[in-house]
Every structure is written in C-alpha cells, then in structure tokens.
Design a protein around this motif. Structure first.
Motif, PDB file in Angstrom:
ATOM      1  N   ARG A  66      -1.069   5.517 -11.962  1.00 28.82           N
ATOM      2  CA  ARG A  66      -1.396   4.404 -11.059  1.00 28.82           C
ATOM      3  C   ARG A  66      -0.339   4.259  -9.962  1.00 28.82           C
ATOM      4  O   ARG A  66      -0.661   3.996  -8.797  1.00 28.82           O
ATOM      5  N   LEU A  67       0.933   4.449 -10.315  1.00 26.90           N
ATOM      6  CA  LEU A  67       2.023   4.363  -9.340  1.00 26.90           C
ATOM      7  C   LEU A  67       1.831   5.365  -8.217  1.00 26.90           C
ATOM      8  O   LEU A  67       1.898   5.011  -7.022  1.00 26.90           O
ATOM      9  N   PHE A  68       1.604   6.629  -8.561  1.00 28.43           N
ATOM     10  CA  PHE A  68       1.446   7.662  -7.534  1.00 28.43           C
ATOM     11  C   PHE A  68       0.223   7.391  -6.664  1.00 28.43           C
ATOM     12  O   PHE A  68       0.270   7.557  -5.439  1.00 28.43           O
ATOM     13  N   ARG A  69      -0.879   6.988  -7.298  1.00 29.36           N
ATOM     14  CA  ARG A  69      -2.103   6.731  -6.531  1.00 29.36           C
ATOM     15  C   ARG A  69      -1.910   5.553  -5.575  1.00 29.36           C
ATOM     16  O   ARG A  69      -2.296   5.621  -4.400  1.00 29.36           O
ATOM     17  N   ASP A  70      -1.304   4.475  -6.060  1.00 28.72           N
ATOM     18  CA  ASP A  70      -1.121   3.292  -5.219  1.00 28.72           C
ATOM     19  C   ASP A  70      -0.175   3.574  -4.052  1.00 28.72           C
ATOM     20  O   ASP A  70      -0.381   3.073  -2.936  1.00 28.72           O
ATOM     21  N   LEU A  71       0.866   4.357  -4.282  1.00 32.52           N
ATOM     22  CA  LEU A  71       1.761   4.737  -3.194  1.00 32.52           C
ATOM     23  C   LEU A  71       1.033   5.606  -2.168  1.00 32.52           C
ATOM     24  O   LEU A  71       1.199   5.438  -0.957  1.00 32.52           O
ATOM     25  N   ALA A  72       0.213   6.531  -2.649  1.00 33.41           N
ATOM     26  CA  ALA A  72      -0.473   7.472  -1.760  1.00 33.41           C
ATOM     27  C   ALA A  72      -1.473   6.770  -0.854  1.00 33.41           C
ATOM     28  O   ALA A  72      -1.627   7.148   0.318  1.00 33.41           O
ATOM     29  N   ILE A  73      -2.162   5.760  -1.360  1.00 39.57           N
ATOM     30  CA  ILE A  73      -3.186   5.078  -0.561  1.00 39.57           C
ATOM     31  C   ILE A  73      -2.650   3.854   0.164  1.00 39.57           C
ATOM     32  O   ILE A  73      -3.387   3.152   0.846  1.00 39.57           O
ATOM     33  N   GLY A  74      -1.351   3.602   0.014  1.00 38.24           N
ATOM     34  CA  GLY A  74      -0.756   2.469   0.698  1.00 38.24           C
ATOM     35  C   GLY A  74      -0.981   1.131   0.027  1.00 38.24           C
ATOM     36  O   GLY A  74      -0.720   0.082   0.629  1.00 38.24           O
ATOM     37  N   ALA A  75      -1.456   1.147  -1.215  1.00 37.06           N
ATOM     38  CA  ALA A  75      -1.666  -0.104  -1.939  1.00 37.06           C
ATOM     39  C   ALA A  75      -0.369  -0.661  -2.506  1.00 37.06           C
ATOM     40  O   ALA A  75      -0.328  -1.802  -2.970  1.00 37.06           O
ATOM     41  N   LEU A  76       0.680   0.154  -2.478  1.00 36.38           N
ATOM     42  CA  LEU A  76       1.979  -0.252  -3.007  1.00 36.38           C
ATOM     43  C   LEU A  76       3.057   0.203  -2.038  1.00 36.38           C
ATOM     44  O   LEU A  76       3.067   1.357  -1.597  1.00 36.38           O
ATOM     45  N   HIS A  77       3.969  -0.704  -1.700  1.00 36.32           N
ATOM     46  CA  HIS A  77       5.071  -0.343  -0.812  1.00 36.32           C
ATOM     47  C   HIS A  77       6.229   0.188  -1.638  1.00 36.32           C
ATOM     48  O   HIS A  77       6.440  -0.227  -2.785  1.00 36.32           O
ATOM     49  N   ALA A  78       6.976   1.097  -1.065  1.00 37.15           N
ATOM     50  CA  ALA A  78       8.096   1.709  -1.788  1.00 37.15           C
ATOM     51  C   ALA A  78       9.106   0.686  -2.272  1.00 37.15           C
ATOM     52  O   ALA A  78       9.786   0.903  -3.289  1.00 37.15           O
ATOM     53  N   THR A  79       9.214  -0.452  -1.580  1.00 33.28           N
ATOM     54  CA  THR A  79      10.176  -1.474  -1.988  1.00 33.28           C
ATOM     55  C   THR A  79       9.803  -2.133  -3.307  1.00 33.28           C
ATOM     56  O   THR A  79      10.633  -2.817  -3.908  1.00 33.28           O
ATOM     57  N   ALA A  80       8.546  -1.926  -3.756  1.00 31.29           N
ATOM     58  CA  ALA A  80       8.108  -2.527  -5.026  1.00 31.29           C
ATOM     59  C   ALA A  80       8.434  -1.661  -6.227  1.00 31.29           C
ATOM     60  O   ALA A  80       8.280  -2.110  -7.367  1.00 31.29           O
ATOM     61  N   THR A  81       8.886  -0.431  -5.992  1.00 26.85           N
ATOM     62  CA  THR A  81       9.094   0.467  -7.135  1.00 26.85           C
ATOM     63  C   THR A  81      10.212   0.043  -8.080  1.00 26.85           C
ATOM     64  O   THR A  81      10.115   0.306  -9.281  1.00 26.85           O
ATOM     65  N   PRO A  82      11.301  -0.626  -7.632  1.00 24.27           N
ATOM     66  CA  PRO A  82      12.292  -1.098  -8.606  1.00 24.27           C
ATOM     67  C   PRO A  82      11.703  -2.067  -9.625  1.00 24.27           C
ATOM     68  O   PRO A  82      12.068  -2.045 -10.808  1.00 24.27           O
ATOM     69  N   ASP A  83      10.766  -2.911  -9.193  1.00 25.93           N
ATOM     70  CA  ASP A  83      10.115  -3.839 -10.119  1.00 25.93           C
ATOM     71  C   ASP A  83       9.321  -3.078 -11.176  1.00 25.93           C
ATOM     72  O   ASP A  83       9.264  -3.488 -12.344  1.00 25.93           O
ATOM     73  N   ILE A  84       8.712  -1.978 -10.747  1.00 23.97           N
ATOM     74  CA  ILE A  84       7.908  -1.196 -11.695  1.00 23.97           C
ATOM     75  C   ILE A  84       8.805  -0.554 -12.739  1.00 23.97           C
ATOM     76  O   ILE A  84       8.485  -0.561 -13.944  1.00 23.97           O
ATOM     77  N   LEU A  85       9.944  -0.014 -12.317  1.00 27.96           N
ATOM     78  CA  LEU A  85      10.863   0.572 -13.284  1.00 27.96           C
ATOM     79  C   LEU A  85      11.417  -0.496 -14.222  1.00 27.96           C
ATOM     80  O   LEU A  85      11.510  -0.282 -15.438  1.00 27.96           O
TER      81      LEU A  85
END
Length: 259
Positions: free
Chosen positions: A214-233
């Motif tokens: 889901r992380l890779f897909r959301d980043l690829a389609i622009g549904a997730l901004h890179a700044t949100a990835t620390p929250d995911i980790l």
C-alpha cells in the motif's frame, strides 16, 4: 463458492492458486470472467489465512484480451450499460492491484490486451521465453483505457506509446527489459521459480507485506506525500509483527509467520 471461468484453490500454507479457465477461448475476458475474478479478489483480500496468490492460466494462452463476443454485445447496449461494463473491468483490476497479499503472475503463451492489464497488477511476473505480448486494442478501433493506469505504471509512457499506438507485438525479453516481466524461466523450471518466490514471501510478515504494498502504491499515485513516511514507520514499530520479527532476529529464532 464455485466459479464458471476460473478455479481457486488454497493449501495449508496459505498459498492461493487463481487460474483463468477458459482455454477454449484463450482465456479471453468476458462479463462472467470479470465477475468471477472480482469475487475471487474480494474473497482473497478478506481471508487472513491467505499469504500469497499465484495467478496463472489453463491452455495455450494466458489471456487473449477481451472476448470479442462480449465486446460485440456492447454495440446493442446504451451508453449507461457500456459504462457499467467498462467500470466492472476497471474495478476488477483495481481490486487485484490493491490485494493486500503478494500477487505473482505465472505466464505462458499469449498475453494480449486485457491480459496485459492482469499481469500489470501483479507484484512479480514470471514468464517463459516464448510468451508473446501485445496491446491489440487499436487494431479493433478501441483504446486500452481501463488497463492503461496499470500498464502505464509498469512500462512507462514511452513504451506504452511504442507498443499500443500500432499494436506492435513484443517478446518476453522486451517485456523483461521494460519491467513488465520480472524474470524469464524455461517452461520446465517455471513452477520451481514460482515456488522460490513463495518461500521468500512466507519468510516475511504478512501485515508488513500488505503495508509495504500500500505504501509503494500510494506514493506512486500521489495519494501519499513523502513527508508522511516517518509516521508510517513509527506506526509499524508499534505493531506486534515488528516486535516479534526483531526479537526473533536477536534470539536467532524464526518469527511465527515464517513457514
């Protein structure tokens, strides 16, 4: 639930084998197959016991694209009915693309039109060297609209134009060079290559696989901004899977999901 156009079997390890089963029609997609694949995708997504899904086909072709009889029926329908049929195809592909399991395509024979859509939503695609690929829609006066988002994300704009605008067929080697096919194996070793990928996946935490996908897909389609990835980790660190996996590493033991 029984299906008319596909088969679906699972084993005790949580490996599901989803097989296109219209060999007499080269596994062409019609309304029934789209419905069967949609229901199968929903079942697989909802079953926590399923770890890996293998998508393959019976017969000489993996999938020859859309069934021409099904397409011909659309001429007798109104716009609303045609839109509904196209939406069903797009929704089926999206369900497979968003499947929270590792989806492996095992490809032999012809992969035309909508068949490229099916393998484009697979996470890993293993193919025999003699498989043949083509985006054939423009030969029929059509465009590869519903499969385009998935094919484009897999092979890129320049390759999509190169092969779709004149329906130029391409080989497994070319598909591999574009990233559509992950690995090429001789027919006698294809099953073993699929098994190798299964074993790799079974060593990984199922929840982590779903979240990473889901992380890779959301980043690829622009549904997730890179700044949100620390929250995911940070959220992953809070899961039982992460704790068990790291403890197993330090204890030199196997985590509970490893099979």
């Amino acid at each position: 639930m029984s299906f008319e156009t596909i088969t679906l079997d699972t084993d005790r390890r949580g490996i599901a084998r989803l097989v296109l089963n219209r060999p007499e029609k080269h596994n062409a997609l019609n309304a029934r197959m789209i419905g069967d694949l949609t229901e199968a995708a929903r079942q697989l997504a909802a079953d926590p016991a399923i770890r890996v899904v293998i998508l393959s086909a019976n017969g000489k072709s993996f999938c020859a694209g859309g069934d021409l009889g099904w397409m011909r029926e659309q001429f007798e329908a109104d716009h609303a009915a045609r839109l509904a049929e196209a939406t069903k195809l797009a929704s089926m592909l999206r369900l497979l693309d968003e499947l929270p399991k590792l989806l492996i395509g095992s490809v032999e024979g012809k992969v035309f039109g909508g068949g490229l859509g099916l393998i484009s939503v697979c996470d890993i695609v293993l193919s025999t060297p003699d498989a043949k690929f083509a985006l054939t829609e423009t030969r029929l006066g059509l465009v590869p609209a519903t499969i385009a988002p998935f094919v484009l994300s897999r092979i890129g704009l320049s390759n999509a134009r190169r092969f779709a605008l004149n329906a130029n067929p391409f080989t497994a080697a070319q598909a591999h060079a574009m990233g559509l096919v992950s690995e090429i194996h001789e027919p006698g070793t294809l099953a073993a290559a699929v098994d190798h990928q299964i074993l790799l996946a079974l060593a990984c935490a199922p929840g982590a696989i779903a979240d990473a996908k889901r992380l890779f897909r959301d980043l690829a389609i622009g549904a997730l901004h890179a700044t949100a990835t620390p929250d995911i980790l940070a959220a992953r660190w809070e899961t039982g899977e992460a704790r068990l996996g790291i403890e197993a590493f330090f204890n030199r033991t196997r985590p509970p999901w490893a099979k």
